[in-house]
Design a protein around this motif. Structure first.
Motif, mmCIF file in Angstrom:
data_model
loop_
_atom_site.group_PDB
_atom_site.id
_atom_site.type_symbol
_atom_site.label_atom_id
_atom_site.label_comp_id
_atom_site.label_asym_id
_atom_site.label_seq_id
_atom_site.Cartn_x
_atom_site.Cartn_y
_atom_site.Cartn_z
ATOM 1 N N VAL A 280 -6.009 0.764 -6.538
ATOM 2 C CA VAL A 280 -5.360 2.282 -6.247
ATOM 3 C C VAL A 280 -4.466 2.635 -7.547
ATOM 4 C CG1 VAL A 280 -3.492 3.561 -4.874
ATOM 5 C CG2 VAL A 280 -4.916 1.627 -3.911
ATOM 6 N N TYR B 200 0.816 4.231 -3.005
ATOM 7 C CA TYR B 200 0.685 5.489 -2.547
ATOM 8 C C TYR B 200 1.768 6.445 -2.877
ATOM 9 C CZ TYR B 200 -4.120 4.978 -1.119
ATOM 10 O OH TYR B 200 -5.504 4.906 -0.915
ATOM 11 N N THR C 162 0.709 -1.382 0.069
ATOM 12 C CA THR C 162 0.081 0.007 -0.008
ATOM 13 C C THR C 162 0.868 1.293 0.096
ATOM 14 O OG1 THR C 162 -1.535 -1.040 1.312
ATOM 15 C CG2 THR C 162 -1.668 1.177 1.096
#
Length: 484
Positions: free
Chosen positions: A430, A11, A7
């Motif tokens: 994402v 990001y 994650t």
């Protein structure tokens, strides 16, 4: 921790895209780079660049491949040297433990194992730091010798070499402690030995991680102070020869340490990322200590760049280069290593097996994990011994051992597949570029096309009103503006 690592990287892609757009580096490509200065100076020939059409220094591809293979062999040899040093530290720990035990002092005899582990960890840390400096200098010379064309190719090759060196240099000891140190102890009457000395089963993985997380902070400040002192000492003789005048601002700046880039900062934080993700199952507090370390080090780095280093020269870059590939590789390695740590170094799976097969309340679990010493050992020592293993009275592995081994291997396969599937889902959910930034880029492209179209519409009436003679200066001016 594995989910957090992926994650975090997803990001970071979004943050990287935002920064690249902000600094107008989003479409900066390697083909636009000029040749590396050392490559240009040492290249034996000149050839036309197929992209730019400009003649540039050229190095034959066969010679380049030959040098790359030779450099790879040197790397393998140096990695073997690291393993030799690890074996040396293991022998040192055994010798210190025997010496402490044979002193006759009751205090030293009871603490012989702890003294040997702590001292060997410190010796190992000193060897790691010293060899790290040697490896960095060797990698720099190898990369120059390999003749990479652009600065990006040079930096990526140098970064990869140093990281491979440091990965084995720093992580080999924790891997040994986690997976091999207590695997060859043996059992009563048949203990494993190394050069005639009995192996120990005292784990020191937590100590290794704590030493790494603490050394980076203090040594970073210490090395900075030493460099600053050497720089001032080197310039002191020059200052004495000058007139006793108030130094100008630019003279004071020149006395600061030359900034050699951010390579050491990247390497330190990437190694730390590997420690807290790969060995988090062994030491769950490692991320907390890393956070505290980084909180302090951010301020120390700010002090170094503002007060002790000369102002760095800015260079364009589209992203962090090969460092991101290394971070992705570490996040995938962490999944595999943590699966093995949970399966083979914890009581998680033995407890589950006992609950499923014998007693759900874990009554008698400790007795289940202990084996009886062989009769020959009981007869020679006149006592009955229990030790942690799944063996029968003859020292052979029992059926429970093989059942547990199958459970462990099945858990590793299931753990990896589940985690990697979740990681792919996170990667899919994402987007690499934030939606607001994507809209902004589309808007900029639209405005650029609109401005070009408006300019062409404004120039077309002027073009048709001019006489159709190639010698006309007005015609040439319009064609030049259209082509531009």
């Amino acid at each position: 921790m594995s989910l957090w690592a992926v994650t975090f990287l997803e990001y970071w892609k979004r943050k990287n895209a935002t920064l690249a757009h902000h600094w107008d580096c989003m479409y900066f490509h390697e083909e636009e780079e000029p040749p590396h200065p050392e490559f240009a100076a040492m290249a034996p020939a000149m050839e036309e660049n197929p992209v730019t059409g400009v003649k540039e220094p050229y190095f034959p591809e066969k010679a380049w491949i030959s040098r790359m293979l030779t450099g790879s062999m040197v790397i393998v040899i140096m990695l073997c040297v690291v393993m030799i040093f690890l074996v040396t530290v293991i022998i040192y720990r055994s010798i210190v433990s025997v010496m402490m035990f044979e002193t006759g002092s009751s205090v030293l005899r009871t603490q012989a194992g702890n003294i040997a582990n702590i001292s060997s960890s410190l010796v190992n840390l000193v060897l790691i730091l010293l060899m790290g400096q040697v490896y960095t200098a060797l990698a720099e010379q190898l990369t120059k010798w390999e003749m990479h064309r652009t600065q990006t190719q040079y930096e990526d090759a140098f970064t990869f070499k140093v990281f491979i060196f440091q990965f084995v240099n720093f992580y080999l000891s924790p891997f040994y402690v986690a997976f091999f140190k207590d695997r060859f102890v043996g059992y009563p009457g048949h203990y494993g030995t190394l050069f005639g000395m009995r192996n120990e089963d005292v784990s020191a993985l937590t100590l290794c991680l704590l030493l790494w997380l603490s050394h980076s902070l203090f040594l970073s400040l210490l090395f900075s102070k030493i460099k600053s002192w050497r720089q001032k000492r080197a310039l002191s003789s020059v200052k004495k020869a000058q007139k006793a005048e108030e130094p100008k601002r630019w003279e004071q700046d020149y006395e600061l340490i030359p900034c050699k880039g951010l390579f050491d900062e990247y390497l330190e934080i990437v190694l730390q990322f590997g420690f807290i993700t790969i060995f988090v199952a062994a030491f769950p507090l490692a991320p907390l200590f890393a956070l505290l370390n980084n909180w302090v080090e951010v301020r120390l780095d700010a002090y170094k760049f503002v007060c002790e280093y000369r102002r760095p020269v800015a260079e364009r870059a589209q992203n962090i280069g090969v460092w991101f590939i290394i971070l992705e590789a570490l996040s995938h390695v962490s999944v595999i290593v943590n699966a093995f740590l949970i399966a083979f170094t914890s009581d998680f799976l033995p407890r589950l097996l006992y609950q499923y097969k014998f007693n759900n309340d874990l009554h008698g679990y400790v007795n289940f994990t202990l084996a009886y010493s062989p009769p020959s050992y009981n007869y020679s020592s006149h006592t009955l011994c229990r030790y942690k293993a799944f063996r029968d009275e003859k020292g052979k592995y029992t059926l429970v051992y093989w059942e547990l081994l199958a459970v462990r291997l099945g858990f590793i396969i299931a753990f990896e597949h589940v985690v990697f599937f979740v990681l792919r889902v996170i990667d899919w959910m994402v987007p690499d570029i934030p939606e607001s930034l994507e809209l902004k880029i589309k808007r900029e492209r639209y405005l650029a096309k609109q401005a070009l179209a408006d300019k062409q519409e404004a120039l077309l009436p002027c073009l048709f009103s001019l006489p159709l003679t190639p010698e006309s200066s007005e015609t040439e001016a319009v064609f030049e503006s259209l082509s531009s």
